[in-house]
Write a protein that holds these residues in place. Structure first.
Motif, PDB file in Angstrom:
ATOM      1  N   GLU A 228       0.827  -1.210   0.000  1.00  0.00           N
ATOM      2  CA  GLU A 228       0.000   0.000   0.000  1.00  0.00           C
ATOM      3  C   GLU A 228       0.861   1.261   0.000  1.00  0.00           C
ATOM      4  OE1 GLU A 228      -3.871  -1.885   2.344  1.00  0.00           O
ATOM      5  OE2 GLU A 228      -2.479  -0.593   3.429  1.00  0.00           O
ATOM      6  N   TYR A 229       1.949   1.182   0.729  1.00  0.00           N
ATOM      7  CA  TYR A 229       2.848   2.342   0.790  1.00  0.00           C
ATOM      8  C   TYR A 229       3.399   2.651  -0.603  1.00  0.00           C
ATOM      9  CZ  TYR A 229       6.822   5.293   1.942  1.00  0.00           C
ATOM     10  OH  TYR A 229       7.708   6.325   1.978  1.00  0.00           O
ATOM     11  N   ALA A 230       3.920   1.609  -1.269  1.00  0.00           N
ATOM     12  CA  ALA A 230       4.522   1.820  -2.589  1.00  0.00           C
ATOM     13  C   ALA A 230       3.481   2.294  -3.598  1.00  0.00           C
ATOM     14  CB  ALA A 230       5.189   0.538  -3.068  1.00  0.00           C
ATOM     15  N   ASP A 231       2.264   1.738  -3.507  1.00  0.00           N
ATOM     16  CA  ASP A 231       1.197   2.152  -4.427  1.00  0.00           C
ATOM     17  C   ASP A 231       0.874   3.634  -4.268  1.00  0.00           C
ATOM     18  OD1 ASP A 231       1.006  -0.324  -5.491  1.00  0.00           O
ATOM     19  OD2 ASP A 231      -0.810  -0.916  -4.382  1.00  0.00           O
ATOM     20  N   SER A 232       0.713   4.059  -3.024  1.00  0.00           N
ATOM     21  CA  SER A 232       0.341   5.460  -2.811  1.00  0.00           C
ATOM     22  C   SER A 232       1.503   6.392  -3.105  1.00  0.00           C
ATOM     23  CB  SER A 232      -0.187   5.663  -1.389  1.00  0.00           C
ATOM     24  OG  SER A 232       0.796   5.266  -0.463  1.00  0.00           O
ATOM     25  N   ALA A 233       2.715   5.929  -2.802  1.00  0.00           N
ATOM     26  CA  ALA A 233       3.890   6.766  -3.098  1.00  0.00           C
ATOM     27  C   ALA A 233       4.004   7.020  -4.589  1.00  0.00           C
ATOM     28  CB  ALA A 233       5.149   6.084  -2.585  1.00  0.00           C
ATOM     29  N   SER A 234       3.706   6.016  -5.377  1.00  0.00           N
ATOM     30  CA  SER A 234       3.889   6.150  -6.823  1.00  0.00           C
ATOM     31  C   SER A 234       2.869   7.095  -7.445  1.00  0.00           C
ATOM     32  CB  SER A 234       3.826   4.772  -7.493  1.00  0.00           C
ATOM     33  OG  SER A 234       2.542   4.221  -7.298  1.00  0.00           O
ATOM     34  N   LYS A 235       1.896   7.515  -6.644  1.00  0.00           N
ATOM     35  CA  LYS A 235       0.887   8.449  -7.167  1.00  0.00           C
ATOM     36  C   LYS A 235       1.168   9.892  -6.749  1.00  0.00           C
ATOM     37  CE  LYS A 235      -2.637   4.870  -7.215  1.00  0.00           C
ATOM     38  NZ  LYS A 235      -3.077   3.963  -6.181  1.00  0.00           N
ATOM     39  N   LEU A 236       2.251  10.129  -6.052  1.00  0.00           N
ATOM     40  CA  LEU A 236       2.552  11.494  -5.598  1.00  0.00           C
ATOM     41  C   LEU A 236       2.857  12.400  -6.788  1.00  0.00           C
ATOM     42  CD1 LEU A 236       4.913  10.727  -2.565  1.00  0.00           C
ATOM     43  CD2 LEU A 236       2.530  11.467  -2.464  1.00  0.00           C
ATOM     44  N   ASP A 237       2.411  13.645  -6.707  1.00  0.00           N
ATOM     45  CA  ASP A 237       2.769  14.593  -7.775  1.00  0.00           C
ATOM     46  C   ASP A 237       4.200  15.088  -7.533  1.00  0.00           C
ATOM     47  OD1 ASP A 237       2.701  16.546  -5.813  1.00  0.00           O
ATOM     48  OD2 ASP A 237       0.645  17.191  -6.313  1.00  0.00           O
ATOM     49  N   ASP A 238       4.707  15.889  -8.452  1.00  0.00           N
ATOM     50  CA  ASP A 238       6.114  16.314  -8.388  1.00  0.00           C
ATOM     51  C   ASP A 238       6.443  17.029  -7.081  1.00  0.00           C
ATOM     52  OD1 ASP A 238       6.492  15.213 -10.796  1.00  0.00           O
ATOM     53  OD2 ASP A 238       6.776  17.097 -11.902  1.00  0.00           O
ATOM     54  N   ALA A 239       5.556  17.940  -6.690  1.00  0.00           N
ATOM     55  CA  ALA A 239       5.830  18.736  -5.486  1.00  0.00           C
ATOM     56  C   ALA A 239       5.860  17.844  -4.246  1.00  0.00           C
ATOM     57  CB  ALA A 239       4.772  19.824  -5.323  1.00  0.00           C
ATOM     58  N   ALA A 240       4.895  16.948  -4.169  1.00  0.00           N
ATOM     59  CA  ALA A 240       4.837  16.052  -3.003  1.00  0.00           C
ATOM     60  C   ALA A 240       6.029  15.104  -3.005  1.00  0.00           C
ATOM     61  CB  ALA A 240       3.529  15.266  -3.007  1.00  0.00           C
ATOM     62  N   ALA A 241       6.380  14.629  -4.190  1.00  0.00           N
ATOM     63  CA  ALA A 241       7.528  13.717  -4.297  1.00  0.00           C
ATOM     64  C   ALA A 241       8.796  14.421  -3.848  1.00  0.00           C
ATOM     65  CB  ALA A 241       7.677  13.215  -5.728  1.00  0.00           C
ATOM     66  N   LYS A 242       8.922  15.687  -4.232  1.00  0.00           N
ATOM     67  CA  LYS A 242      10.116  16.455  -3.849  1.00  0.00           C
ATOM     68  C   LYS A 242      10.149  16.633  -2.324  1.00  0.00           C
ATOM     69  CE  LYS A 242      13.830  18.615  -4.835  1.00  0.00           C
ATOM     70  NZ  LYS A 242      14.922  17.762  -5.271  1.00  0.00           N
ATOM     71  N   ALA A 243       8.981  16.980  -1.785  1.00  0.00           N
ATOM     72  CA  ALA A 243       8.897  17.229  -0.338  1.00  0.00           C
ATOM     73  C   ALA A 243       9.206  15.964   0.466  1.00  0.00           C
ATOM     74  CB  ALA A 243       7.512  17.752   0.016  1.00  0.00           C
ATOM     75  N   ARG A 244       8.890  14.808  -0.106  1.00  0.00           N
ATOM     76  CA  ARG A 244       9.054  13.553   0.649  1.00  0.00           C
ATOM     77  C   ARG A 244      10.206  12.708   0.138  1.00  0.00           C
ATOM     78  NH1 ARG A 244       3.657  13.066   2.933  1.00  0.00           N
ATOM     79  NH2 ARG A 244       4.386  11.132   3.848  1.00  0.00           N
ATOM     80  N   GLU A 245      11.122  13.353  -0.563  1.00  0.00           N
ATOM     81  CA  GLU A 245      12.222  12.613  -1.187  1.00  0.00           C
ATOM     82  C   GLU A 245      13.040  11.832  -0.148  1.00  0.00           C
ATOM     83  OE1 GLU A 245      14.403  14.774  -4.289  1.00  0.00           O
ATOM     84  OE2 GLU A 245      16.224  13.969  -3.358  1.00  0.00           O
ATOM     85  N   GLY A 246      13.339  12.490   0.955  1.00  0.00           N
ATOM     86  CA  GLY A 246      14.141  11.824   1.995  1.00  0.00           C
ATOM     87  C   GLY A 246      13.442  10.588   2.528  1.00  0.00           C
ATOM     88  N   GLU A 247      12.157  10.729   2.769  1.00  0.00           N
ATOM     89  CA  GLU A 247      11.385   9.600   3.289  1.00  0.00           C
ATOM     90  C   GLU A 247      11.366   8.447   2.280  1.00  0.00           C
ATOM     91  OE1 GLU A 247       7.122  10.372   4.058  1.00  0.00           O
ATOM     92  OE2 GLU A 247       6.872   8.407   3.107  1.00  0.00           O
ATOM     93  N   LEU A 248      11.148   8.790   1.006  1.00  0.00           N
ATOM     94  CA  LEU A 248      11.077   7.744  -0.022  1.00  0.00           C
ATOM     95  C   LEU A 248      12.415   7.018  -0.164  1.00  0.00           C
ATOM     96  CD1 LEU A 248       8.974   9.702  -2.649  1.00  0.00           C
ATOM     97  CD2 LEU A 248       8.229   7.720  -1.318  1.00  0.00           C
ATOM     98  N   LEU A 249      13.498   7.795  -0.105  1.00  0.00           N
ATOM     99  CA  LEU A 249      14.826   7.161  -0.187  1.00  0.00           C
ATOM    100  C   LEU A 249      15.062   6.250   1.011  1.00  0.00           C
ATOM    101  CD1 LEU A 249      16.868  10.210  -1.476  1.00  0.00           C
ATOM    102  CD2 LEU A 249      16.661   7.991  -2.637  1.00  0.00           C
ATOM    103  N   GLU A 250      14.626   6.704   2.157  1.00  0.00           N
ATOM    104  CA  GLU A 250      14.816   5.875   3.344  1.00  0.00           C
ATOM    105  C   GLU A 250      14.017   4.582   3.225  1.00  0.00           C
ATOM    106  OE1 GLU A 250      12.904   6.920   6.931  1.00  0.00           O
ATOM    107  OE2 GLU A 250      13.988   5.397   8.058  1.00  0.00           O
TER     108      GLU A 250
END
Ligand code: MG
Length: 385
Positions: free
Chosen positions: A327-349
């Motif tokens: 579920e985490y990966a599914d929802s992460a893959s739907k983030l828009d550019d701004a949200a992805a940028k804001a959560r980059e550290g979390e996604l990398l972790e």
């Protein structure tokens, strides 16, 4: 009672502090090699208990706060004497003056009231400044661990004796590595690590004891494995003894002096058995599962379920972890550019968490979430190793 959870969609909407991409090892989990059959902990494991804090001595040679002070120059309250004839225990007979104790010849050995097993001992000694006698007759005393294993005290400055009877020797077994004796009358130090021999019920040796000793800062006994108890002229033999015994100082008819005596009791240094390791891993996993059950946000919860699986398999936990990861990966893959940028550290972790689970073939792996997050990050132009 089974707890049902309604996940907030998207799962990643939970606010989290951004994890620095170059977070130091000091605040990382899912980092060092995982536990195995002989290690309950990961390498660099943050769940591993910290060592107790001990206030060190005020100066080199002074006792740390957790030491038992056996003699501080004032009195012999921690000691008794043992009569030469009959072996009766009587009040300590040795002399105390000017901050040291001194053998009063023919009064018998001095023995601690307390008993010790594995220990670290610091003791200072001085042989008589007025030189009398030779070989074993000059400044002879001895430190007897458990009253049985002698570390020899002797004036070995310009005094030849048999090598396995010199200062720093395991008497009758092993000479010191070097003769580092100071002249008579000068204070010398022993710093010793002693581990007693362990016996089974029948008196067979399970594990022989060991001694490591420094004299005046120089190594004289390097983890010597005892061949038996102390003895004179006879090849050393073991005889079953308990886990603890008193420390004794020898009366060899020479007025040898001692001061600044302190001892620290040590835990067994035996490696845990595989059964003990397995039990420890189960306990750590259970603690992490309990924390997961109390976690306030889904991401923290998922990480705790995953972390518990690093230590021990648990089928219900695997189901939860796999579901939350997906579920985490599914929802992460739907983030828009701004949200992805804001959560980059979390996604990398989280990508590194799933990679750790997969690389180490931990329960629930392979987690497809790793590839899914990597694909998403690549599409956003985020670089990672
Ligand atoms: Mg001796």
């Amino acid at each position: 009672m089974k707890r049902t959870r309604i996940l907030i969609v998207p799962v990643v909407s939970v606010a989290l502090a951004t994890v620095a991409r170059d977070a130091s090892a000091a605040d990382r989990k899912f980092y060092g090699d995982p536990p195995d059959e002989t290690h309950a902990w990961c390498v660099h494991d943050l769940n591993r208990p910290q060592p107790p804090i001990v206030k060190p001595g005020d100066a080199p040679g002074q006792p740390p706060a957790d030491a038992i002070v056996l003699f501080d120059g004032k009195n012999l309250d921690e000691w008794v004497s043992v009569e030469k004839k009959g072996g009766g225990v009587i009040p300590a007979q040795w002399a105390v003056k000017d901050g040291f104790m001194e053998v009063v010849p023919k009064t018998g050995i001095l023995r601690t009231k307390k008993e010790f097993g594995a220990c670290q001992l610091h003791i200072e000694w001085a042989t008589p400044s007025v030189v009398e006698g030779e070989s074993q007759g000059r400044g002879n005393s001895g430190v007897f661990f458990m009253g049985k294993y002698e570390l020899q005290v002797l004036d070995c400055h310009n005094n030849v004796t048999y090598a396995d009877g010199g200062a720093g020797s395991v008497y009758g077994q092993n000479p010191p590595q070097v003769n580092v004796c100071r002249p008579p009358g000068q204070w010398q130090t022993y710093d010793v690590i002693f581990h007693p021999t362990r016996f089974d019920e029948a008196g067979n040796v399970i594990e022989p004891g060991t001694i490591t000793a420094f004299q005046n800062g120089a190594l004289v006994q390097d983890h010597w494995v005892y061949e038996g108890l102390g003895g004179h002229r006879a090849r050393a033999k073991f005889a079953k003894h308990g886990e603890k015994g008193p420390l004794e100082l020898q009366d060899h008819n020479n007025p040898t002096r001692f001061r600044n005596i302190w001892i620290r009791e040590l835990a067994s240094n035996a490696k845990p058995t595989r059964e003990q390791v397995a039990k420890q891993r189960q306990e750590i996993a259970a603690k992490l599962r309990a924390e997961a059950g109390q976690a306030k946000d889904p991401l923290a919860e998922m990480k705790l379920w995953l972390e518990s699986l690093v230590y021990a398999e648990d089928s219900a936990t695997v189901v939860k972890a796999q579901k939350m990861a997906s579920e985490y990966a599914d929802s992460a893959s739907k983030l828009d550019d701004a949200a992805a940028k804001a959560r980059e550290g979390e996604l990398l972790e989280m990508r590194s968490v799933f990679k750790y689970m997969n690389d180490n073939k931990l329960p629930g792996s392979p987690y497809a979430a790793q590839q899914k997050i990597e694909g998403f990050l690549k599409a956003k132009g985020v670089k990672f190793k």
